[in-house]
Design a protein around this motif. Structure first.
Motif, PDB file in Angstrom:
ATOM      1  N   ARG A 102       0.840  -1.206   0.000  1.00 41.21           N
ATOM      2  CA  ARG A 102       0.000   0.000   0.000  1.00 41.21           C
ATOM      3  C   ARG A 102       0.869   1.247   0.000  1.00 41.21           C
ATOM      4  O   ARG A 102       0.560   2.244  -0.650  1.00 41.21           O
ATOM      5  CB  ARG A 102      -0.919   0.003   1.218  1.00 41.21           C
ATOM      6  N   ARG A 105       2.129   1.826  -3.439  1.00 42.64           N
ATOM      7  CA  ARG A 105       1.073   2.340  -4.310  1.00 42.64           C
ATOM      8  C   ARG A 105       0.757   3.797  -4.023  1.00 42.64           C
ATOM      9  O   ARG A 105       0.410   4.560  -4.912  1.00 42.64           O
ATOM     10  CB  ARG A 105      -0.206   1.510  -4.133  1.00 42.64           C
ATOM     11  N   PHE A 113      -7.749   5.524 -14.758  1.00 43.64           N
ATOM     12  CA  PHE A 113      -8.705   4.471 -15.089  1.00 43.64           C
ATOM     13  C   PHE A 113      -9.472   4.734 -16.377  1.00 43.64           C
ATOM     14  O   PHE A 113      -9.574   5.864 -16.832  1.00 43.64           O
ATOM     15  CB  PHE A 113      -9.693   4.295 -13.938  1.00 43.64           C
TER      16      PHE A 113
ATOM     17  N   GLU B 178     -14.958   0.333  -9.825  1.00 41.40           N
ATOM     18  CA  GLU B 178     -13.778   1.073 -10.258  1.00 41.40           C
ATOM     19  C   GLU B 178     -13.350   2.098  -9.198  1.00 41.40           C
ATOM     20  O   GLU B 178     -12.166   2.364  -9.024  1.00 41.40           O
ATOM     21  CB  GLU B 178     -14.059   1.765 -11.599  1.00 41.40           C
ATOM     22  N   LEU B 179     -14.348   2.650  -8.471  1.00 39.80           N
ATOM     23  CA  LEU B 179     -14.015   3.623  -7.424  1.00 39.80           C
ATOM     24  C   LEU B 179     -13.269   2.941  -6.286  1.00 39.80           C
ATOM     25  O   LEU B 179     -12.297   3.472  -5.752  1.00 39.80           O
ATOM     26  CB  LEU B 179     -15.284   4.276  -6.886  1.00 39.80           C
ATOM     27  N   GLU B 181     -11.547   0.261  -6.589  1.00 46.65           N
ATOM     28  CA  GLU B 181     -10.233  -0.083  -7.124  1.00 46.65           C
ATOM     29  C   GLU B 181      -9.327   1.148  -7.142  1.00 46.65           C
ATOM     30  O   GLU B 181      -8.137   1.075  -6.841  1.00 46.65           O
ATOM     31  CB  GLU B 181     -10.391  -0.646  -8.533  1.00 46.65           C
ATOM     32  N   ALA B 182      -9.926   2.299  -7.487  1.00 45.81           N
ATOM     33  CA  ALA B 182      -9.126   3.527  -7.497  1.00 45.81           C
ATOM     34  C   ALA B 182      -8.588   3.820  -6.107  1.00 45.81           C
ATOM     35  O   ALA B 182      -7.407   4.138  -5.939  1.00 45.81           O
ATOM     36  CB  ALA B 182      -9.988   4.694  -7.992  1.00 45.81           C
ATOM     37  N   ALA B 183      -9.463   3.683  -5.107  1.00 44.92           N
ATOM     38  CA  ALA B 183      -9.013   3.919  -3.736  1.00 44.92           C
ATOM     39  C   ALA B 183      -7.873   2.967  -3.410  1.00 44.92           C
ATOM     40  O   ALA B 183      -6.841   3.356  -2.847  1.00 44.92           O
ATOM     41  CB  ALA B 183     -10.176   3.720  -2.768  1.00 44.92           C
ATOM     42  N   ASP B 184      -8.044   1.700  -3.811  1.00 45.97           N
ATOM     43  CA  ASP B 184      -7.046   0.682  -3.568  1.00 45.97           C
ATOM     44  C   ASP B 184      -5.738   1.026  -4.275  1.00 45.97           C
ATOM     45  O   ASP B 184      -4.645   0.899  -3.728  1.00 45.97           O
ATOM     46  CB  ASP B 184      -7.603  -0.640  -4.116  1.00 45.97           C
ATOM     47  N   ALA B 185      -5.862   1.501  -5.510  1.00 43.64           N
ATOM     48  CA  ALA B 185      -4.686   1.792  -6.317  1.00 43.64           C
ATOM     49  C   ALA B 185      -3.867   2.945  -5.737  1.00 43.64           C
ATOM     50  O   ALA B 185      -2.680   3.067  -6.014  1.00 43.64           O
ATOM     51  CB  ALA B 185      -5.105   2.129  -7.746  1.00 43.64           C
ATOM     52  N   PHE B 186      -4.515   3.804  -4.946  1.00 48.82           N
ATOM     53  CA  PHE B 186      -3.753   4.881  -4.315  1.00 48.82           C
ATOM     54  C   PHE B 186      -3.309   4.509  -2.915  1.00 48.82           C
ATOM     55  O   PHE B 186      -2.916   5.362  -2.125  1.00 48.82           O
ATOM     56  CB  PHE B 186      -4.569   6.179  -4.312  1.00 48.82           C
ATOM     57  N   GLY B 187      -3.410   3.203  -2.602  1.00 52.02           N
ATOM     58  CA  GLY B 187      -2.859   2.717  -1.341  1.00 52.02           C
ATOM     59  C   GLY B 187      -3.749   2.944  -0.136  1.00 52.02           C
ATOM     60  O   GLY B 187      -3.269   2.972   0.989  1.00 52.02           O
ATOM     61  N   THR B 188      -5.048   3.130  -0.360  1.00 55.31           N
ATOM     62  CA  THR B 188      -5.952   3.319   0.765  1.00 55.31           C
ATOM     63  C   THR B 188      -6.105   2.006   1.524  1.00 55.31           C
ATOM     64  O   THR B 188      -6.214   0.946   0.910  1.00 55.31           O
ATOM     65  CB  THR B 188      -7.339   3.747   0.255  1.00 55.31           C
ATOM     66  N   VAL B 197     -14.847   6.128   1.038  1.00 51.61           N
ATOM     67  CA  VAL B 197     -15.448   5.942  -0.279  1.00 51.61           C
ATOM     68  C   VAL B 197     -16.773   5.181  -0.188  1.00 51.61           C
ATOM     69  O   VAL B 197     -17.809   5.678  -0.615  1.00 51.61           O
ATOM     70  CB  VAL B 197     -14.475   5.192  -1.218  1.00 51.61           C
ATOM     71  N   LEU B 201     -20.765   6.904  -0.209  1.00 49.75           N
ATOM     72  CA  LEU B 201     -21.532   6.682  -1.431  1.00 49.75           C
ATOM     73  C   LEU B 201     -22.728   5.765  -1.188  1.00 49.75           C
ATOM     74  O   LEU B 201     -23.718   5.824  -1.896  1.00 49.75           O
ATOM     75  CB  LEU B 201     -20.632   6.106  -2.522  1.00 49.75           C
TER      76      LEU B 201
END
Lengths: 353, 599
Positions: A102, A105, A113, B178-179, B181-188, B197, B201
């Motif tokens: 993490r 990342r 995306f 996708e949201l 995943e986006a959070a995940d991709a930024f290391g959340t 998130v 929502l």
């Protein structure tokens, strides 16, 4: 600056880890996707190896289902490879704990995306600042950096707008700004421009190239559009059924497709814009060297070369930066390459045969 | 097919739980009661109209001026029909149930949204909870938690839990992958992904779940009234028991007002708390102009809170310094303060003599310094509560016949403090225009006239068992007549309908009963004595009550009323109208000083 490397990476989706591991052994033994599917496992990526140099744009191209998105998600650890290693910045990502992953990342790798994935409950500024927020950067600083990133992407003044008030292209600029704001070295772009209409897509491609000239990030770009791949990619990998079937520059792929699949793929490419003079030139023609006719540089696209060739009575000379002649392109060869032919002209009898 | 003893297994299980986990149930009961009492105390503290004002300000903030005016009008109506206290205790009940439901259902929903396995396991459990008739939860509820608000709240929680869990799960699962995943991709971290998130929502959907939880809770309050939950449900239940259409309507409309207020407010709150909803609201407001602007104006939360606080302070001030804190109010008759504020809990069933004697004792004991709480309960709940010790005594037990089955089951946990009225009788009655039917034996062969039906009352009533098992067979009527199970109000309504149309009808009745005064009825003679001897109306106390309050037990043992006294008291109560039982008792006691002194 750091190199991104994938070494014999496999991703197999199965119900049990053992099954997946067994499937990898079967694949290494030469089995293909179809055989595995019968056993209930799905091989998304098979034996992918490549290396991306710092500052390069590496494009992975393939149709849907070819495994390119899966491959991309293994590069930042969203998916864990079933076998193989991902090396970035000297670190083996596959060996990291979830917490370390993490951290990588949030600081070193960011992602853009296909459908933008902007948070609808945050305004543009807060969206762009998201990665920094995760890093724990104080509010004032993260807003300053997010504003900079937005300006870089041409969105100065839109900070207080909301994502749903923006057009698709602008939304993706926010996505790009969000990825750039964290100062990550590696940018993963998952079909990032595919959802945009063609004119906007071209704009975004130009802007990405422009940004890349300034920022020199390492970018892995996924697309199913070969023209886009050719425009953007310093290196291109073509994927089919989970395997990388060919790697090389745009010209390598256009002029020497590895198999029929790649060949059929490149049929629709506007070759006159992708191929450059140095890809088609042959050894220098002494007649061309002697006269004062216009010459072209090595990176001139064939489309422009045609215009010159039409005015010159002989082969067009290709010159290096210092003005020395490095080769020449005769008209028949030019036509042959635009027409998807890699051989010199033949005699009538040979053609008929 | 062999008979599978499923019911008795459940019985055994419940008994086992009762024996071994009573500490747990006591703890739950304490927590729930504490919460309920706390919220009820807060809601009941301010003067009704001030609280109505506070609720209206909340409506103004959430929905605008019109909603505020309507809310104010609605609550003023509740106050003016004298159901304010009931409405507030119902509101407290719903709030406590909702609070606990959410504390359980939201985490469960989150868990289910993150694990397909949990979701798969939960789904049938939730289906079971939701489709099982809610009344069924009340039976073990009473056994575990005793009568009062707790079993009602527990049943409400079980009943309203499923939509809370489902909507939370649905809301989170609906968030665009996708949201996440986006959070995940930024290391959340997964936790932050949830908080930053997914939950924001999912909020509109979760709030829709909250809304459903509250609505289901409100629909349960009537049922909770049957086990002593009090409030508007108790009022409705009382109205049903007394065939009091007016009270029933008043209580019903109060429930409707509460329901509409809660529904509209939670709906608006859903938009207010979710970031997307707030934006949509702001857009609508920015677009409005002129009158619409005033109409759509919402006070800033700060002003709204300030307004509510000011009102609340005024309210608090009034209740502190104003009149109404009536210490030493009714010590009439110059009797000694023996109770010294000790609490005594009475339970009663809504039968006329039960109401009369219970309020008589409430008044007598309060005059002697006791703090008395009288609750109306369903018969089974009353006995269970008495046996469990939550009720100290009740004055309306017909023994040895009518309530024999309850005495058999609970007698060893109860003390009989003697009969204060006798003797009663149970009978079949027909209108006196049925000239040729004078005794039970005369019914034979007339089945077709009566359509083969005898209109009964609650199947749990002792009279019903007796009628089916002894009386009908004794006269050879069991093949010819079918006893219709129903309810006392149903029986009385059917009697009135048939009486007005001069149709033949046979009903289960008992004496004393006001129906004999209202209609010209004939009690069918029972030459074979199959109904048994008449009952005495007994006072039953929980085991140990006589030891704890020997003085009170002594008074109860010596308590007697003559028929003239009882019917006089009942008539007084009938005249005064519902909700004024105690005033009627006071007026009656003034005319009957001998009873006032008796105890």
């Amino acid at each position: 600056m750091s190199t991104l490397q994938a070494e014999h990476v496999y991703k197999v989706f199965g119900r049990h880890p053992d099954e997946a591991a067994a499937a990898v052994r079967t694949l290494q033994g030469g089995a293909d996707r179809e055989e595995l599917r019968a056993e209930g496992t799905t091989a998304a990526v098979i034996d992918a190896s490549f290396s991306v140099e710092p500052g390069q744009i590496f494009v992975v191209m393939g149709l849907s289902g070819s495994g390119k998105s899966t491959l991309l998600r293994m590069l930042n650890g969203l998916l864990e490879p079933t076998a193989g290693r991902i090396l970035f910045d000297g670190q083996d990502l596959t060996a990291l704990s979830p917490r370390e992953l993490r951290h990588v990342r949030s600081t070193k790798i960011s992602m853009v995306f296909q459908h933008f994935a902007l948070f609808p409950h945050r305004d543009v500024l807060d969206n762009a600042a998201y990665g920094l927020e995760v890093q724990g950067v104080p509010r004032a600083e993260r807003e300053r950096r997010a504003t900079e990133a937005l300006e870089l992407c041409g969105l100065g003044g839109w900070e207080k707008s909301w994502p749903d008030e923006l057009s698709g292209g602008m939304q993706q600029r926010v996505g790009l700004a969000r990825a750039l704001a964290t100062d990550a070295d590696l940018l993963l772009m998952d079909e990032s421009f595919s959802a945009l209409d063609p004119l906007i897509r071209r704009d975004m491609q130009d802007q990405l190239l422009e940004l890349q000239r300034r920022l020199k990030k390492t970018i892995v770009f996924i697309t199913h559009d070969l023209n886009e791949a050719m425009r953007l990619g310093d290196g291109i990998a073509v994927m089919r059924d989970g395997r990388i079937v060919q790697q090389g520059t745009a010209e390598d792929i256009l002029t020497r497709p590895a198999d029929d699949y790649v060949a059929s793929f490149i049929q629709d490419v506007d070759r006159s814009r992708v191929l450059t003079a140095d890809a088609v030139m042959e050894d220098s023609d002494p007649a061309a060297e002697a006269c004062d006719c216009p010459t072209v540089s090595a990176d001139t696209p064939l489309a422009d070369l045609c215009a010159v060739s039409a005015r010159v009575p002989h082969a067009v000379a290709v010159t290096a930066e210092d003005g020395s002649v490095i080769g020449s392109v005769p008209q028949d060869r030019l036509i042959a390459f635009i027409g998807d032919e890699q051989r010199p002209p033949m005699y009538c009898a040979e053609v008929a045969a | 097919m062999p008979r599978l003893p499923l019911g008795s297994w459940v019985d055994t299980g419940v008994e086992f739980l009762q024996r071994h986990l009573s500490w747990l149930f006591d703890a739950i009961s304490t927590v729930v009661t504490g919460l309920y009492d706390g919220i009820d105390a807060v809601l009941s503290a301010p003067a009704p109209l001030l609280l109505a004002g506070i609720l209206a300000v909340a409506a103004w903030w959430l929905r605008g001026l019109l909603a505020a005016l309507l809310a104010m009008a609605g609550f003023a109506l509740v106050d003016s029909i004298g159901l304010w206290d009931e409405a507030m205790s119902t509101l407290s009940l719903v709030l406590v149930a909702t609070l606990i439901t959410l504390v359980i259902s939201v985490p469960l929903g989150i868990w289910a949204s993150r694990s397909d396995r949990v979701s798969a396991v939960l789904r049938p459990v939730l289906d079971f909870m939701q489709t099982m008739p809610a009344m069924v939860y009340l039976i073990p509820g009473i056994i575990f938690f005793g009568v009062g608000v707790v079993p009602g709240i527990i049943a409400t929680i079980i009943f309203s839990l499923p939509p809370g869990v489902r909507m939370t799960e649905l809301g989170i699962r609906q968030v665009d992958g996708e949201l996440v995943e986006a959070a995940d991709a930024f290391g959340t971290t997964p936790r932050d992904t949830l908080v930053r998130v997914q939950l924001p929502l999912a909020l509109p959907t979760i709030m829709a779940g909250v809304n459903q939880v509250i609505m289901l809770g409100l629909s349960m309050v009537v049922i909770a009234g049957m086990v002593g939950g009090g409030g508007l449900g108790g009022a409705v239940y009382k109205a049903i028991g007394n065939v009091d259409i007016g009270l029933g309507f008043e209580a019903g409309i109060s429930i409707v007002i509460l329901a509409m207020y809660l529904d509209r407010m939670t709906g608006a709150l859903g938009r207010q708390v979710s970031p997307l909803g707030r934006r949509a609201l702001a857009k609508v407001r920015a677009g409005a102009s002129g009158v619409a602007k005033v109409w759509n104006h919402r006070p800033q939360p700060a002003y709204a809170i300030a307004g509510a606080v000011v009102l609340a302070l005024v309210a608090g001030g009034l209740s502190t310094f104003g009149p109404g804190s009536g210490s030493g109010e009714t010590k009439a008759g110059g009797v000694a303060d023996i109770g010294k504020g000790r609490k005594i809990s009475l339970g009663y069933i809504p039968w006329d003599e039960g109401v009369a004697s219970t309020f008589l004792w409430k008044e007598l004991l309060e005059r002697r310094g006791f703090e008395v709480d009288a609750r109306q309960l369903e018969l089974g709940a009353l006995f269970t509560g008495l046996a469990g010790g939550q009720i100290d005594f009740q004055t309306d037990s017909w023994l040895p016949v009518t309530h024999a089955q309850y005495w058999e089951k609970y007698g060893n946990k109860l003390d009989d403090l003697g009969s204060w009225y006798g003797s009663t009788s149970i009978e079949l009655s027909v209108p006196s225009y049925m000239k040729d039917v004078k005794s039970l034996a005369d019914l034979k062969g007339k089945g077709s006239q009566f359509k083969g039906r005898i209109i009964g009352i609650e199947p749990s009533a002792g009279a019903m068992g007796l009628l089916k098992d002894k009386v009908l067979p004794a006269y050879g009527l069991d093949g010819e007549y079918k006893v219709v199970d129903g309810s006392t109000p149903g029986m009385l309504a059917e009697l009135k309908r048939a009486y007005d149309k001069h149709e033949p009808v046979a009903v289960v009745l008992w004496s004393p009963h006001w129906a004999y005064a209202s209609y010209d009825l004939h009690k069918l003679q029972d030459p074979k004595g199959s109904w048994g001897k008449g009952d005495g109306i007994h006072t039953l106390a929980r085991k140990g009550f006589a030891k704890d309050e020997p003085e009170v037990a002594k008074w109860l043992r010596s308590f007697k009323l003559s028929e003239a006294q009882l019917t006089g008291l009942e008539a007084k109560i009938q005249e005064s109208g519902k909700g004024k039982e105690q005033q009627a008792v006071r007026a009656w006691l003034a005319e009957h000083p001998e009873v006032a002194k008796m105890a």
